[in-house]
Design a protein around this motif. Structure first.
Motif, PDB file in Angstrom:
ATOM      1  N   TYR D 136     -60.146  30.712  61.573  1.00 55.37           N
ATOM      2  CA  TYR D 136     -59.155  31.210  60.455  1.00 55.37           C
ATOM      3  C   TYR D 136     -59.001  30.309  59.369  1.00 55.37           C
ATOM      4  O   TYR D 136     -58.780  30.691  58.201  1.00 55.37           O
ATOM      5  CB  TYR D 136     -57.830  31.507  61.009  1.00 55.37           C
ATOM      6  N   TYR D 139     -61.365  30.881  56.049  1.00 59.93           N
ATOM      7  CA  TYR D 139     -61.189  31.805  55.197  1.00 59.93           C
ATOM      8  C   TYR D 139     -60.926  31.460  53.833  1.00 59.93           C
ATOM      9  O   TYR D 139     -60.092  30.629  53.652  1.00 59.93           O
ATOM     10  CB  TYR D 139     -59.877  32.843  55.340  1.00 59.93           C
ATOM     11  N   SER D 276     -53.669  37.629  58.065  1.00 63.19           N
ATOM     12  CA  SER D 276     -54.915  37.573  58.559  1.00 63.19           C
ATOM     13  C   SER D 276     -55.625  39.040  58.546  1.00 63.19           C
ATOM     14  O   SER D 276     -57.067  39.353  58.570  1.00 63.19           O
ATOM     15  CB  SER D 276     -55.156  37.228  59.892  1.00 63.19           C
ATOM     16  N   GLU D 277     -54.642  40.052  58.433  1.00 63.00           N
ATOM     17  CA  GLU D 277     -55.133  41.520  58.189  1.00 63.00           C
ATOM     18  C   GLU D 277     -55.601  41.904  56.899  1.00 63.00           C
ATOM     19  O   GLU D 277     -56.165  42.946  56.552  1.00 63.00           O
ATOM     20  CB  GLU D 277     -54.012  42.365  58.793  1.00 63.00           C
ATOM     21  N   GLN D 278     -55.307  40.994  55.952  1.00 56.64           N
ATOM     22  CA  GLN D 278     -55.472  41.291  54.491  1.00 56.64           C
ATOM     23  C   GLN D 278     -56.166  39.957  53.928  1.00 56.64           C
ATOM     24  O   GLN D 278     -55.250  39.372  53.088  1.00 56.64           O
ATOM     25  CB  GLN D 278     -54.422  41.947  53.789  1.00 56.64           C
ATOM     26  N   PRO D 279     -56.956  39.291  54.325  1.00 56.79           N
ATOM     27  CA  PRO D 279     -57.201  37.797  54.170  1.00 56.79           C
ATOM     28  C   PRO D 279     -57.763  37.530  52.807  1.00 56.79           C
ATOM     29  O   PRO D 279     -57.794  36.326  52.335  1.00 56.79           O
ATOM     30  CB  PRO D 279     -58.622  37.489  55.462  1.00 56.79           C
ATOM     31  N   HIS D 315     -64.218  42.653  46.923  1.00 59.48           N
ATOM     32  CA  HIS D 315     -65.176  43.266  47.889  1.00 59.48           C
ATOM     33  C   HIS D 315     -64.789  42.267  49.049  1.00 59.48           C
ATOM     34  O   HIS D 315     -64.809  40.967  49.051  1.00 59.48           O
ATOM     35  CB  HIS D 315     -66.498  42.737  47.254  1.00 59.48           C
ATOM     36  N   PRO D 316     -63.958  42.967  49.841  1.00 59.22           N
ATOM     37  CA  PRO D 316     -63.560  42.271  51.021  1.00 59.22           C
ATOM     38  C   PRO D 316     -64.380  41.563  51.913  1.00 59.22           C
ATOM     39  O   PRO D 316     -65.555  42.008  52.053  1.00 59.22           O
ATOM     40  CB  PRO D 316     -62.658  43.093  51.907  1.00 59.22           C
ATOM     41  N   GLU D 317     -64.201  40.459  52.348  1.00 64.35           N
ATOM     42  CA  GLU D 317     -64.976  39.553  53.558  1.00 64.35           C
ATOM     43  C   GLU D 317     -63.991  39.603  54.625  1.00 64.35           C
ATOM     44  O   GLU D 317     -62.717  39.108  54.481  1.00 64.35           O
ATOM     45  CB  GLU D 317     -65.546  38.388  52.876  1.00 64.35           C
ATOM     46  N   GLY D 318     -64.585  39.467  55.770  1.00 67.88           N
ATOM     47  CA  GLY D 318     -63.683  39.522  56.836  1.00 67.88           C
ATOM     48  C   GLY D 318     -63.804  38.271  58.061  1.00 67.88           C
ATOM     49  O   GLY D 318     -64.618  37.324  57.463  1.00 67.88           O
ATOM     50  N   PHE D 319     -63.505  38.689  59.251  1.00 66.10           N
ATOM     51  CA  PHE D 319     -63.406  37.583  60.208  1.00 66.10           C
ATOM     52  C   PHE D 319     -64.843  37.037  60.529  1.00 66.10           C
ATOM     53  O   PHE D 319     -64.941  35.728  60.575  1.00 66.10           O
ATOM     54  CB  PHE D 319     -62.838  38.187  61.343  1.00 66.10           C
ATOM     55  N   PRO D 320     -65.759  37.732  60.740  1.00 67.71           N
ATOM     56  CA  PRO D 320     -67.059  37.209  60.924  1.00 67.71           C
ATOM     57  C   PRO D 320     -67.562  36.296  59.888  1.00 67.71           C
ATOM     58  O   PRO D 320     -68.135  35.111  60.046  1.00 67.71           O
ATOM     59  CB  PRO D 320     -68.089  38.566  61.257  1.00 67.71           C
ATOM     60  N   LEU D 321     -67.509  36.479  58.718  1.00 61.11           N
ATOM     61  CA  LEU D 321     -67.862  35.712  57.478  1.00 61.11           C
ATOM     62  C   LEU D 321     -66.917  34.344  57.453  1.00 61.11           C
ATOM     63  O   LEU D 321     -67.369  33.383  57.024  1.00 61.11           O
ATOM     64  CB  LEU D 321     -67.889  36.267  56.357  1.00 61.11           C
TER      65      LEU D 321
END
Lengths: 377, 377, 377, 377
Positions: D136, D139, D276-279, D315-321
């Motif tokens: 985390y 991010y 973390s849900e809108q990182p 352009h959202p990026e998420g947990f895997p990134l």
């Protein structure tokens, strides 16, 4: 699972879309990046290709070289991605399809409807896949939305409302910036600005989720920055073949909107809302009941949504993995399992027909136009 | 501060809007509720009036009785609110204005443009106030938005995008419910359904915040529930006198939207967003800078926004207090201090002209129409 | 419905809370504001009272005068609101209760537990109502939450998590501002700062929604601005009589939080979330199902929530109308219909016991303390 | 850029974390997945490895085989990821470090503080990198938050408030489900349940953003489902070495919270919030000014945030990134450019010390404990 060979045309150093494709192709380990013609400047493209790990003999100086080189190889690439300037998409896509390659073409697939119709025909004849990168449709929750519509969870669709608006071209003093200017210059962008750039994503999404096709439309275009020849703001009303009403607003001067791509679909027995800035949720209201939040990964999703998600509920996945989902579907398709959601040349030509219809409508004060390519009328 | 006398016509037992007006008039203690003709059934209306504390001699059985009774009194009411069925607004408003009363009329002020023009003229001649209850414009943060536009904080306005959409009429099986049906029946509702009901709030808001007037429009209407004669979904494109482009979508079949009344205003140097379900914030993005949240009560608001807020920052104030703000402005106006933001008969007639223009446009496939009453062309 | 007579002590010109009470009492037309001792400066208080419409003989110069004047009248006020500085609440409330008046006291009801216990006893003996203004508990959706818990919709409650945090005292350079400083000065504020100011609202809310009482607690206090003697940030862990675990954080230095009063309640079969900045929604997740949005006015609410809402779904109602709901419940109570939700002296004394327990715990590094007044052990 | 060789221990078929690591390692094309011991069942692990494209001679049947096989190769892997059951992390990590491999270990790095201290020492002695997957913290907007704190944009930090709460273990009837049960069973999970599972992510984040270390803590643990031996809900108050106050709540029975990992940091001159849900956003309020939204990709971010983002603003990026960002930092570190943000063995041992301190504190009713490993006191 056999790994597939992948090559790319365009998307060289400094390109925005190149890295997104490479990440998308790599993320799930189903493609190896083995060939490329990454730049129109041959030497630069070859260098960059080898830098990225392509073997020197497959780091080509032009798409023509790549076509010549790959077509003769036993281990030729299974998929070619075309990420070159818009005006070249047709020629390259056509050449690779005719040579028997599967192609993923960036949008817009072509500049004219006729070219688009030609691609559809060539793809059919060749038996190869010609996909178009409408990657937003590959978000898991967009697939969920489509599955819900197909499954009758909203009843007959009455109304689709979609926006794709941002404000990144809202600075008039920036209008001469070449990265912005070309989009509003017919010599470079073609007949449409913002509608062709962003609007067609929204229009594709409307068809995709509503599981229906746009039949006719009426457009109102505006160049709110007066130096622009092409529109930077557009409203398109449309009707779908199944009777649904559509509303589409797109703008590049909506200062404060970052990536305002949203869609709402309303049927006889429910409504849905999805927004690209929070792509992992879907807001669903069954008629007469409370609004519910559907979460990516929640465990009662339709199969397609489940399959295209990688991490647990509420662990967000974003744009690059939506691109990766296109590659997942392509890998399956190449391996013989055609996924229904994969956007194809048919979608590409429909977009071009819509662009041309919208431009004609806007020129005639909003007169209604048939939005379909002749092959689908 | 002298307390003013207030009377009401309509808004009897079971009415939705009656309690909102009584709360609005009472909230700040500037009006005493002293007279009323609350129901077209004389006895019921009188009873209800006395129940609510009106003296028996001022609890009237009809608006005609109230007019006759009040006009002769020394202590006659300072303000009459007209909250009767739409078709009667014109006649009652006209009669009270002509008799020298100040009037707050519910929207729509009239059924035709000609009636609206007559009201404007009568109000001017009488020297009395004729306000129309566009109460959303009285939210503090809407006043803030208008002040920011006037103050140049957004630069010249390019674009206004507004929606007023809900799904409360989305149940086709409910279409025969008399509380819903009348809105789509020309015999009862007039020439327009959803646009006249909700759309004109949004159109007024566009003019109000952009501080400009709608000049022309093009409309696309749909009755998505086929038994309806009038539209339940409408899209209106418009142009303002100052050149701004407008987009207005309104729907009553947007299942899941509860009270989706939003507005976005985009100028040369900034953008604003306000939404009626969270009315205490305004989202502002100055060109090239970060989006900021402006809060009701924050202490650097423009005067009008500050004045119309009662409790500290982030203590929400809602719809009934927006109505109360209309009464605040009316109390000031009656006391001689005219507040610029108070919506007046001029606004009422503009709405009627827009409704008639939209209906005509929709009938002619979206042909552009002048949206102004003849007195404002 | 008979209108009731209402009087107020404190809440004079410039007070924050005075206008909120007047609006609250007026909003629904059940009280007439007929008496007051609005300022400790006799002349100023009388003037302001008459200005607000009180008859000169009932615009008193002190609470003692008001007590003397009102107790002898046939038409004496039905309810007295005490909105004076905290340290005077006990004396005034006691005197009016003993004289047979119903009282609404601002929080904190008293400064000590013993005083609070005395008020409970006096109220019981007098047969009069002694309410305390925990107005957040009167929001319709808070009543809905409590009704859901009582109705078993969450199962046995396991956990309550509540915050009341803002940043309005976060500026160290403002620490000498008298409007801020007194709150952290034991000579003026008593033994606790932020916990006594905001924390007890949250603690009351926890009991109110969970429908259970706080039994014991452990506190960690901090003065993050070192010049402060009393805490500006506090964490309180607690246990309820029914076994639920509680977590309460309160802060006045949380810069950027405006009015961060939130509560989450988790039971065996569901969870709820409510936040005071968006008070018209309740977020509900039944175990194993999707999260749903419950809307004020939605038509399937529990009776208490329905009754305390005035306008249609998604038309927001805010803080002043939560205060008005306390007055609605008081009007009902005075008229003989006791509403279960009305916060009473029992709640007031429980808060004081919790404050004293928290202070003692904080001084002993978080040692667990019984949080109940002795009369409720 | 030379591609690095990567191997994995654990993370076999059906594992949640395995695919996230593979995606993370692959996303940016800097690692080739060339070796693995993916399952404790030798044959299954070897098969799965070759299926994923590992050459047969590097698809090992055990971590011991892999150690033996790789240490002798010239082209041995540059990085080993340890994603085995928690109790085995120490032994494997230790062995590979001692053999001169760089290691990325899943959290918790060890089961005891002493083991953690040993790893720190071994890593130092070996000169190799031992990272821990506190992903985390990778991010982009978390890196931005840390940079802002370091840059003084919040002033001296006063307060850190963080939660990591979900409801996925809230179903008591599911308590015997082996995928849930082990977490609350000391024989399998060690001395702590929810705090060791999720809480330490939050505690690491607090240190990471505040750029300070936890010094002491006081904990309140609860097993709200009575069959559980270990806590499913915990509150930890802490103090940082620089004096900041900390509040940390973690729960697995917060039904309706999906992945409620949030942090707020408050300093003398500003406050920050990240969730973390809108990182992709950070909410920032400079003291005395309006709250602003900071967007990933906005173009005025600190270097570290800019570097770790791949696609355009909004352009959202998420947990895997975020996991991929750990691999980016590792690739840089292996190539000689140590990134300051990469979480290392030091962080891992601090977490273990905090877990042990929290357990001890909870057993002694919240007594304050030193939270530091002895090597950092």
């Amino acid at each position: 699972m056999k790994r597939l060979g992948w090559g790319m045309i365009g998307g060289g150093e400094g390109s925005q879309i190149g890295p997104a494709h490479r990440l998308g192709a790599r993320a799930d380990g189903r493609f190896d990046f083995v060939a490329g013609a990454l730049d129109h400047r041959a030497e630069i493209g070859r260098d960059y290709g080898t830098q990225l790990g392509i073997a020197p003999d497959r780091a080509y100086g032009s798409w023509q070289d790549m076509l010549a080189g790959e077509r003769g190889r036993e281990d030729r690439v299974d998929l070619v991605t075309v990420a070159t300037p818009n005006a070249t998409h047709f020629e390259i896509t056509k050449a690779f399809l005719e040579a028997g390659f599967n192609v993923l073409c960036e949008k817009p697939m072509t500049m004219t409807v006729e070219e688009g119709e030609a691609i559809v025909e060539i793809a059919a004849r060749s038996g190869k896949i010609c996909a178009v990168n409408y990657c937003y449709s590959a978000y898991p929750m967009v697939r969920q939305a489509r599955a819900m519509v197909r499954n009758g969870e909203l009843g007959k669709i009455r109304l689709v409302v979609t926006n794709f608006s941002h404000g990144h071209h809202g600075d008039a003093t920036d209008a001469d910036n070449p990265r912005v200017r070309w989009r509003y210059d017919p010599a470079q962008a073609g007949i449409s600005g913002q509608f062709a750039d962003c609007g067609i994503h929204a229009l594709h999404m409307a068809s995709f989720i509503a599981d229906d096709q746009v039949e006719s439309l009426s457009a109102d275009f505006a160049s709110t920055i007066s130096s622009r020849q092409l529109e930077d703001d557009a409203m398109v009303n449309f009707r779908m073949e199944g009777g649904a009403v559509g509303r589409l607003w797109t703008s590049s001067v909506a200062i404060g909107r970052q990536h305002g791509f949203d869609i709402q679909v309303f049927g006889e027995t429910g409504g849905l809302r999805w927004t690209s800035e929070q792509p992992n949720q879907l807001v669903y209201t069954p008629l007469g009941r409370r609004t519910q939040i559907i979460e990516k990964g929640e465990g009662r999703l339709h199969e397609d949504a489940q399959r295209l998600s990688r991490v647990a509920i509420a662990h967000p996945e974003g744009f690059p993995l939506a691109v990766a989902n296109i590659y997942c579907d392509l890998a399956d398709a190449i391996s013989g399992e055609i996924r229904d959601g994969l956007p194809l040349a048919q979608d590409g030509v429909r977009s071009m027909a819509a662009v041309h219809a919208a431009v004609a409508s806007a020129r005639e004060n909003g007169a209604w136009k048939d939005a379909r390519p002749s092959i689908f009328r």
